[in-house]
Each structure stands twice: as structure tokens, then as C-alpha cells.
Design an enzyme around this catalytic site. Structure first.
Site, PDB file in Angstrom:
ATOM      1  N   ARG A   1     -22.912  48.500  32.977  1.00  0.00           N
ATOM      2  CA  ARG A   1     -23.259  49.769  33.644  1.00  0.00           C
ATOM      3  C   ARG A   1     -23.495  49.389  35.096  1.00  0.00           C
ATOM      4  O   ARG A   1     -22.371  49.820  35.930  1.00  0.00           O
ATOM      5  CB  ARG A   1     -24.570  50.666  32.995  1.00  0.00           C
ATOM      6  CG  ARG A   1     -24.791  52.139  33.282  1.00  0.00           C
ATOM      7  CD  ARG A   1     -25.089  52.626  34.777  1.00  0.00           C
ATOM      8  NE  ARG A   1     -26.398  52.020  34.966  1.00  0.00           N
ATOM      9  CZ  ARG A   1     -27.045  51.920  36.239  1.00  0.00           C
ATOM     10  NH1 ARG A   1     -26.411  52.372  37.270  1.00  0.00           N
ATOM     11  NH2 ARG A   1     -28.445  51.489  36.531  1.00  0.00           N
ATOM     12  N   GLU A   2     -24.607  48.969  35.381  1.00  0.00           N
ATOM     13  CA  GLU A   2     -24.501  48.602  36.904  1.00  0.00           C
ATOM     14  C   GLU A   2     -23.408  47.511  37.383  1.00  0.00           C
ATOM     15  O   GLU A   2     -22.689  47.958  38.523  1.00  0.00           O
ATOM     16  CB  GLU A   2     -26.049  47.818  37.339  1.00  0.00           C
ATOM     17  CG  GLU A   2     -26.034  47.565  38.488  1.00  0.00           C
ATOM     18  CD  GLU A   2     -26.532  48.387  39.609  1.00  0.00           C
ATOM     19  OE1 GLU A   2     -27.312  49.367  39.331  1.00  0.00           O
ATOM     20  OE2 GLU A   2     -25.848  48.580  40.634  1.00  0.00           O
TER      21      GLU A   2
ATOM     22  N   HIS B   1     -26.370  56.105  30.119  1.00  0.00           N
ATOM     23  CA  HIS B   1     -27.076  56.254  31.159  1.00  0.00           C
ATOM     24  C   HIS B   1     -26.596  57.664  31.658  1.00  0.00           C
ATOM     25  O   HIS B   1     -25.436  57.918  32.020  1.00  0.00           O
ATOM     26  CB  HIS B   1     -26.674  55.492  32.235  1.00  0.00           C
ATOM     27  CG  HIS B   1     -27.591  55.286  33.693  1.00  0.00           C
ATOM     28  ND1 HIS B   1     -27.180  55.398  34.557  1.00  0.00           N
ATOM     29  CD2 HIS B   1     -28.714  54.907  33.537  1.00  0.00           C
ATOM     30  CE1 HIS B   1     -28.122  55.309  35.385  1.00  0.00           C
ATOM     31  NE2 HIS B   1     -29.206  54.911  34.937  1.00  0.00           N
TER      32      HIS B   1
ATOM     33  N   ARG C   1     -35.309  57.029  27.705  1.00  0.00           N
ATOM     34  CA  ARG C   1     -36.071  56.726  28.742  1.00  0.00           C
ATOM     35  C   ARG C   1     -35.836  57.742  29.938  1.00  0.00           C
ATOM     36  O   ARG C   1     -34.820  58.406  30.070  1.00  0.00           O
ATOM     37  CB  ARG C   1     -35.395  55.262  29.380  1.00  0.00           C
ATOM     38  CG  ARG C   1     -36.096  54.910  30.650  1.00  0.00           C
ATOM     39  CD  ARG C   1     -35.333  53.728  31.483  1.00  0.00           C
ATOM     40  NE  ARG C   1     -34.349  54.473  32.142  1.00  0.00           N
ATOM     41  CZ  ARG C   1     -33.327  53.965  32.900  1.00  0.00           C
ATOM     42  NH1 ARG C   1     -33.036  52.684  32.822  1.00  0.00           N
ATOM     43  NH2 ARG C   1     -32.686  54.703  33.626  1.00  0.00           N
TER      44      ARG C   1
ATOM     45  N   THR D   1     -33.844  51.221  44.395  1.00  0.00           N
ATOM     46  CA  THR D   1     -32.394  51.521  44.783  1.00  0.00           C
ATOM     47  C   THR D   1     -31.694  50.954  46.105  1.00  0.00           C
ATOM     48  O   THR D   1     -30.471  50.579  46.086  1.00  0.00           O
ATOM     49  CB  THR D   1     -32.079  52.985  44.454  1.00  0.00           C
ATOM     50  OG1 THR D   1     -32.850  53.667  43.588  1.00  0.00           O
ATOM     51  CG2 THR D   1     -30.656  53.319  44.106  1.00  0.00           C
TER      52      THR D   1
ATOM     53  N   HIS E   1     -35.894  48.349  37.925  1.00  0.00           N
ATOM     54  CA  HIS E   1     -34.471  48.047  38.324  1.00  0.00           C
ATOM     55  C   HIS E   1     -34.548  47.808  39.559  1.00  0.00           C
ATOM     56  O   HIS E   1     -34.893  48.410  40.521  1.00  0.00           O
ATOM     57  CB  HIS E   1     -33.868  49.387  37.937  1.00  0.00           C
ATOM     58  CG  HIS E   1     -32.326  49.184  38.237  1.00  0.00           C
ATOM     59  ND1 HIS E   1     -31.359  48.741  37.382  1.00  0.00           N
ATOM     60  CD2 HIS E   1     -31.400  49.471  39.538  1.00  0.00           C
ATOM     61  CE1 HIS E   1     -30.070  48.915  38.059  1.00  0.00           C
ATOM     62  NE2 HIS E   1     -30.134  49.287  39.387  1.00  0.00           N
TER      63      HIS E   1
ATOM     64  N   HIS F   1     -32.716  46.126  43.185  1.00  0.00           N
ATOM     65  CA  HIS F   1     -31.649  45.544  44.046  1.00  0.00           C
ATOM     66  C   HIS F   1     -32.036  44.451  44.906  1.00  0.00           C
ATOM     67  O   HIS F   1     -32.857  44.271  45.083  1.00  0.00           O
ATOM     68  CB  HIS F   1     -30.835  46.740  44.599  1.00  0.00           C
ATOM     69  CG  HIS F   1     -30.028  47.559  43.943  1.00  0.00           C
ATOM     70  ND1 HIS F   1     -28.573  47.369  43.803  1.00  0.00           N
ATOM     71  CD2 HIS F   1     -30.159  48.557  43.004  1.00  0.00           C
ATOM     72  CE1 HIS F   1     -28.037  47.975  43.297  1.00  0.00           C
ATOM     73  NE2 HIS F   1     -28.843  48.906  42.511  1.00  0.00           N
TER      74      HIS F   1
ATOM     75  N   HIS G   1     -32.208   8.435  49.298  1.00  0.00           N
ATOM     76  CA  HIS G   1     -32.978   7.295  49.281  1.00  0.00           C
ATOM     77  C   HIS G   1     -32.817   6.656  50.746  1.00  0.00           C
ATOM     78  O   HIS G   1     -33.636   5.939  51.314  1.00  0.00           O
ATOM     79  CB  HIS G   1     -32.658   6.176  48.011  1.00  0.00           C
ATOM     80  CG  HIS G   1     -33.204   6.974  46.713  1.00  0.00           C
ATOM     81  ND1 HIS G   1     -32.428   6.930  45.675  1.00  0.00           N
ATOM     82  CD2 HIS G   1     -34.458   7.391  46.503  1.00  0.00           C
ATOM     83  CE1 HIS G   1     -33.120   7.647  44.758  1.00  0.00           C
ATOM     84  NE2 HIS G   1     -34.367   8.031  45.272  1.00  0.00           N
TER      85      HIS G   1
END
Lengths: 493, 493
Positions: free
Chosen positions: A66-67, A126, A186, A220, A247, A249, A344
Site C-alpha cells: 500500500r504505502e 485502506h 481501523r 504524514t 505510521h 515517515h 588495529h
């Protein structure tokens, strides 16, 4: 509390013999060991979770489909989406989120196709907060629907009061409709962290009351800061009884940290995508979240997700959207577990080599040392040899490197193995052997491995490249070859 | 408070004409605008800085030439170090940290060479807490010395009490010696976030008392969490009067967030490296820190640092260590400011396109739209055309794309320009013109630009690629060409 690193056993001269240490933990050892936690160290700031924290109970909503589809270079065919969905399901993603069926006929069919796969993961889609989108969504076969309120309907200048009632009414209508179909629902807003708090809480309280399964907050724009996230989510945690999804970003590089703080505060679900792909520079990465959470609670993460699949999934998605896996990607980036051999030689006191907080074996990553197969290997071998106080010519370093690479094809080799090879090679040089690399083996080679080596060596003898290296050694050229640079991509293991 | 995005002006059909909006802010517009902040939105969690915060006063200690040298693939010659140092100086890095002169003769000479450059940045080096290293360091010409206590001497099982006194004594001796030479001195520990708090504070209090310029805390393993960082630094802020420096590793993806929280808590200096290069997957990235801080206080960051240099510096270092700039790198990653053209076709309510919290122009990044020059452009053009309800054949999309690329060579084009071109091309197709791309121009082209286009077009006519495309259009082939995937690297602008 941050876990302590596995202690390395000190052998002679402060070096660790690979076989003495924990076999799943191979690394460059230094003369100074890791901190010995003797129980008297008290650190009041070590993260201590309260009863509201979900650090050890979180779930992942995987939004690559989706995203991720909003990523600049994502053009997923249905077949590709199915392949990715199956991989995410196999990994153990709790939810897989798909593009809205209302976006296009193709999206709708993608939804249906993926719902028919019978995956363990719950499938979500969504939608906007309206009945027509909701009706489309519930017919696709999804397990859950995410309803998002658009900002313009939420925050318009003259909407306060009148539209709030309207928004609540519409939201409740959609939610009740979806619930009536036996489907999870949701409810979430966008740009939540810059929204009017009272409006937000009022709305979420109202939807919680009608039994929404989950509310979501979204950063967002990618501007939220970690402590701000904790505060908002902690407040929300006290207002709603349902689950809380977040969510984030990554415009300001805080997407993983914000997810962590959200879980501390009581969020239950985190949106991720593979390599974080999404709008602009994306969201919380699946792999990065796993890196953060395995340090927070290894048992939970290891028990729940197939971490060894991360590498594959990232390669699958990277290939699909034509990007490289970032060189510095947590865990799977080429250098996530590698160390500079030369450290080293340039040793400074604060050598963090032993401070590996993540065990690569948990992610199925075995090849630990970068120089065994890298094109720039001879330079790293030279550095390492110099650390071991071994001086040879560049031509000899190159032949030694060729032998190491050959052996690396037999089995993954650790730096300790490389040390043995370098020492053995050098002994042959001192002894005046014409072909110093030829009788150099890995420590404790099995008969099968020796046979394999003999086979490869026979082939190699016919390669022009190998012959040229031999000539170079024979000529003992003093000219340094220009360092061969190769772009470094992908996972070393 | 997170800054509000620049409002886009809505033209016809909800699209923004590029010339109407803020000329430095070009983006895809959507039918729903960004939140209109009308003053009635109250967000108590928006970051509010107290008087201890240094969000608007921080300094950068650029450690590409110290931490960065520990990166798996870093082999900097002296010339390269000088080139990098000059670039960092030009950018405005407050400090440049170099590998210890005690590490090798070469390191010592590198120090001296860079100190002789007369840079504006202060030059620091990094030593163990002993007099012999200190003596070496003060002779190199550095402006400051960072003294680090090794963990083994700090946290050994039986060292409590006795060794603390010894450590304090040694530390004070070294500090006073360095100070006596008129050189800045910092004192720091490693793995500070898992160290015994009382020991840490006791030691830092003691060195603060003798006038150390700065103390440092380091998350050497990369496991620290944001709120933990805030708490420790805030405590330390109340204990010492000197500056506080922080050093965060990125194993769990929190290096930028931790730096931010440290500054909120009162830290004054942040260690960075370009692209975060360093041990394992590195530390706080210079570019990422700028992205985080420009959102926190744009005036301070823009006034202090030459942000438009970030891109160059990253390319310089990336080339030097043979890595690609991550596709999702904040600001300079190819997709940091790009949007999926297809998002409208697949539009979901929560369209974040207008939520750009960072203005690319602040970083000298003009080219905003990815598809104008990408190999996969024709597919994106096709998506965009479909969004505009324009239907053409794939061959026509490809010719249109070719024309866009041609024009993109004249000047950077925004999606609005691309829209005009697509419309113009389509009009020519409808009108039955044989060569629909030929008379398609950018809006408002200057005479100079038209001349340049004529020149390029003349050349292009001779390219076999262009001829082939023309043939394809003429044949009106219906077969879809397989999507040309190209690995996406670097910066689009």
C-alpha cells in the site's frame, strides 16, 4: 536493558581464536575486551518498560503493497504483489495492507486475488471514509479495513463544530457498516501530530465507543520527534481502549525511533514497508524495526518473526523497484556487521568492534568479514597483514588474497581464518617457496572440503586471471596496482 | 512546532499551475490541500524547547576523517583526506575530527598536513588517555584533542574504587597538559549509556572541575533509545558546566533521533560523518542531521551551514569509499522529494504529496520530479497521462517521453511542465500530426532555451535510438515493451 555482548575469549596476545569463542559470534577481537557487566553497574536510564508498553507485544502491519506502491519507482504487477505478499506472510507479518480497491479496477482485483491466497497474515485494505468505498472494500474478501479521514475534511478553516459532528456521523456509519460484515475496522487520521489535539481525541473517543478495533495516528510529513510521539500516544492510550496503530515517515530520519517510542507509550501496531519504500523517502523500514526491536526484546522478536527471511524479502522488493539495498542498511547493508581490518593499525582506544549488539546469525547472516570476497580485498589483506607485523610485497598480498578468495568459496571464513592463511602464506614466502599460496589451507579442513578445493584449484589454473597473478608474483613488481573500486551493493553473506 | 508546508494554490480541477505557487516549491498537487493552520489547532505535544535545549545552538563535529576512516571500505589517501576536509570546512562544519596521530606515522602526518590548511573549521584529533599520545597530539597543530577513556580501564571487574582514583588522576594530568598548550580538550567515555551512572558522573564532574572544555557520551553499540538519551544527557547537563558532545551509532536506526533528543536535553555538539560512514553501519549522518534540524529550526541551520554543499560532499565521500548514495537517503536520495505520478490514479485519501516538510531548494535540489529523466520514464508518463484522462498507445507514450527528456535537458521540469507537454503532445496526436513531439515545448521558453532545444534536436535526429522510436510510433506497435529497469542511484537533481 540493552543486552550485553557475548564475551570473547582472549587467547594468546589478546587475540581470540575463533574456535574458542561462541561459534555463532565471530568478530575481530581487540586487546581490550567488552565491558564486563559485574552487576555493580547501575544505569537508571536503561529502558524500563511499564505496563502500558508494548515493546514485547507489538504487531507489524506490512504496507509494502500500500504505502510501498506509492514509492516513486514502484510498478507492481499482480504477480509481483502476490509474490511479495507470500514472502511477507512467510516472514510472519501480522497484517498485510493493500492499496484501496476504490483506486482502480486493477487494485480491486489485486485485493481479491491476494485475499484468495489463504495467507496466515490478515489482509487489510485502506479506504476513504465514505460508504461507497466501504461497500467496495468489504466485497473483496479482506479481513480488515482501514478508514482514513482526509485532512481537508478534518481541519478546514470553517469546519470546526459543524463538520466535526458530520465527520463523527460519517465515521460511525462506515465503521458500523464494516463491522456488520464481520470485518475488522481501523480508523485513522493523517498528519495527526500537527492536528488539533482535542478534535483528534474527541473523534477517536467517539469511534472507540462504537467498537472500532483500532485507531491510527500518522506522521504524514515525517516531522514528528520521538518524545512528542511518546507523549501523544501515551495520552491516546489513556483515552481509547482499542488498539493503536502508528505510521511514521522518515523525512527527518526518525521513523524507526518514533515507532519505538510509540510502542513504549502503548501503541500496538507499527506500519512498515520493506526498505521503507513509500512516498518520498518512505516510512519505518521492516528490517530497521526488527533491528531496533530485537535489541529491545530478542526472545519476542526471534520467536515471532522469521528474521532470516529479511534479507530475501529486501532483495525481492529492491529488485522489483529497481533500487540498491543501502550500503548502511541495518543488518543487511554490506557493512552492518563488518569491521575495518585496518582499525588495529590505526587503533584508537575506543574500539567498538566488540560492541556488536545484534548477532548476525539471528538474521541468517553468516559471512562476517568483508574482505574475504571483496574486490578491494588485497588492500584489506595488506592492512591486516601489517597489523600482524607481516611485511610482504604488494604482489604477494595479491596472491595471498587470491588464495583467501579461493578458500572462501569452500566455506565462509572469519578473520581468524584469514589470519591463519596470511601467516601460512608468509611462512611459505620466507621459506622461499615458488608458489606460496598453493599449500595454504583453512584450519581444520574436512576431507570433503579438501576435495572441493582441489577441484576449484584445477579449474583456476586455467583462468587467465590466475596465471597473470602468478606472473606478477614471479616478477615481484614493485609498482602498486591502482585500487580496484567496485560499487558495493547488497548483502555480504 | 513543526513548520507548516507552503500552501499550494489550487488552479483548475484542483491542480496547481507551477507558476502560481511559490517558485521555489514545486510539487504534485492534489485535490485536497494541506491542513490550513488557522490558529485554532492546539497541539500540546509540538516540540517546545526549554532554556537548556540546544536545538537552535548546536555544533557539528564532523568525524568522516576519524570515525569514517573506520568504515569497512575507507582507504583515504592524504590527498583525499585533504579534499574532504576542505569540503567539510566549506560546508561550515564547526569541527573536523581526525584519526589519532598515535595510530601510525601516516596518521600523524595527515594531522599535520590538515592543520596547515588554515581551515575555518577547528581541527581535532582523538587520543587515548595517556601522556605519550597527548604529547604526540599537541605537536601536530590541532586546535583540540579528544581524550577517550577505554572501557576496560573504566569498568573492569575489580577496578572499582582503586582504579577510579587512578583514572581520575591520569585524566586530569592529560587534560591539564593539553590545556597548558592552549589547546581545547574534550574528555569522553565509550558505551556511556550502559556504564555505571555514578562512576560516569563522578569522573565527568572531576574533569569539569579542572576546566575540560567538553565531555562526551557515546552510544558505541548503537542500542540507546531516544528517551534514555534525553534522560542521561539532561542529568549530565545538570552536573557539568562544560559543553556536552554526543556520538551515536546507528545499529538500531536511532542515530539521528538520538542526536535530536540529546540536543533537546542540553547537549551542545553532535558527531556526524558523511553518509554516516564508520564502524558497522555507522553513526549519525551529516545530511540526516541537517534534515532533522532544518525542520526544527530552519533559520539557524540555513544561516549557519551551506546546505547546498551536502549533495556534493556526499558524492565525494561515496565515490571515495565506493558506495552508492542510498536511494532513500534524506534529502539527497533519489526519492526524497519525488512522488509517484501514479498516486492519483491509485489515489487514496491520505495523500501526503503536499506534506513536504523540507524544501528541496534549501539544499540546492531543483529537479523535483523523477520521471523526467529516468529510464522508466515512459511508464510514469503513461501513468500520468492516464491520470489526466489521456489515452494513447505505448509507442506514443514513449515518443512523448523522449520529448520530455529532451526538454528536461534544457531546464529542470516539474510535473506541471510535464502535464503541459503531455497535453500538447496529445493534441498533436488528435490533430493527426505525423511527428507529434516535434512542436512541443516547455511553457514560457526563452529564446535562448529555444535555440538550445533546436541544437539538441538537430543532434538527436542523428541518434539511432531516436530514429528507432520514430519508426515505432509510425508502426503503432501494440506490443508493450518490457519495462527497462535501471538501478537507481544517486541524486536526481
Amino acid at each position: 536493558m540493552c543486552p550485553t555482548p557475548l564475551p570473547a575469549t582472549n587467547g594468546t596476545n589478546g587475540h581470540t581464536n575463533g574456535t574458542n569463542g561462541n561459534s555463532s559470534y565471530v568478530g575481530i577481537d581487540i586487546t581490550e575486551g567488552p565491558p564486563v557487566q559485574n552487576g555493580r553497574e547501575r544505569n537508571p536510564y536503561a529502558p524500563v518498560q511499564d505496563f502500558l508498553s508494548n515493546i514485547s507485544k507489538f504487531k507489524v502491519i506490512e504496507s509494502t503493497l500500500r504505502e510501498g506502491e506509492q514509492f516513486a519507482n514502484a510498478y507492481f504487477t499482480r504477480e509481483k504483489k502476490i509474490e511479495i505478499a507470500k514472502a511477507l506472510d512467510d516472514f510472519g507479518a501480522d497484517y498485510i495492507e493493500l492499496t484501496s480497491p476504490a483506486a482502480s479496477e486493477e487494485s480491486r482485483r489485486d485485493c481479491e486475488a491476494i485475499c484468495k491466497l489463504g495467507l496466515k497474515s490478515k489482509i487489510l485494505t485502506h479506504i476513504r471514509c465514505n460508504m461507497s468505498d466501504a461497500k467496495l472494500a468489504v466485497e473483496t474478501g479482506v479481513d480488515g479495513v482501514d478508514v482514513v479521514i482526509g485532512t481537508s475534511s478534518f481541519l478546514m478553516k470553517d469546519s470546526h463544530g459543524k463538520d466535526m459532528a458530520y465527520i463523527e456521523k460519517t465515521a460511525i456509519e462506515v465503521i458500523e457498516f464494516v463491522k456488520s460484515k464481520g470485518i475488522e475496522v481501523r480508523f485513522s487520521s493523517e498528519d495527526s501530530f500537527r492536528s488539533d489535539l482535542v478534535d483528534l481525541l474527541r473523534l477517536y473517543k467517539a469511534v472507540d465507543k462504537v467498537g472500532v478495533h483500532r485507531v491510527g495516528v500518522a506522521d504524514t510529513v515525517g516531522c514528528a520527534t520521538p518524545r512528542q510521539v511518546f507523549d501523544l500516544v501515551r495520552t491516546l492510550r489513556g483515552v481509547v481502549s482499542c488498539d493503536i496503530e502508528t505510521h511514521f515517515h522518515n523525512d527527518t530520519g526518525c521513523a524507526i525511533a518514533n515507532a519505538y517510542c510509540a510502542l513504549e507509550a502503548g501503541a500496538t501496531h507499527i506500519d512498515t514497508s520493506v526498505l521503507g519504500i513509500g512516498e518520498r523517502n518512505g516510512i519505518t523500514t521492516l528490517g530497521g524495526l526488527m533491528a531496533r526491536m530485537i535489541v529491545a526484546d530478542r526472545d519476542y522478536v526471534v520467536g515471532k518473526y522469521k528474521l532470516e527471511k529479511i534479507k530475501e524479502i529486501e532483495e525481492l522488493v529492491a529488485e522489483a523497484v529497481a533500487v540498491n539495498i543501502p550500503f548502511n542498511n541495518p543488518i543487511t547493508g554490506f557493512c552492518a556487521f563488518t569491521h575495518k581490518a585496518g582499525i588495529h593499525a590505526k587503533a584508537i582506544l575506543a574500539n567498538p568492534s566488540t560492541y556488536e549488539i545484534i548477532n548476525p546469525a539471528d538474521f541468517g547472516i553468516n559471512r562476517y568479514i568483508h574482505f574475504a570476497s571483496r574486490l578491494t580485498g588485497w588492500n584489506a589483506i595488506k592492512s591486516r597483514a601489517q597489523q600482524l607485523n607481516i611485511a610482504m610485497t604488494d604482489a604477494q598480498y595479491k596472491e595471498c588474497t587470491a588464495q583467501i578468495k579461493l578458500l572462501a568459496d569452500i566455506r565462509p571464513i572469519a578473520i581468524d581464518d584469514a589470519d591463519s592463511i596470511i601467516h601460512a602464506f608468509h611462512r611459505n614466502v620466507i621459506a622461499g617457496k615458488a608458489n606460496p599460496g598453493s599449500s595454504v589451507y583453512l584450519p581444520n579442513m574436512t576431507e570433503q572440503e579438501k576435495k572441493k578445493l582441489a577441484g576449484i584449484t584445477a579449474e583456476e589454473k586455467n583462468l587467465p586471471e590466475k596465471r597473470q597473478l602468478e606472473e606478477t608474483v614471479a616478477q615481484e613488481t614493485a609498482t602498486e596496482q591502482v585500487l580496484k573500486k567496485a560499487k558495493t551493493n547488497g548483502v555480504t553473506a
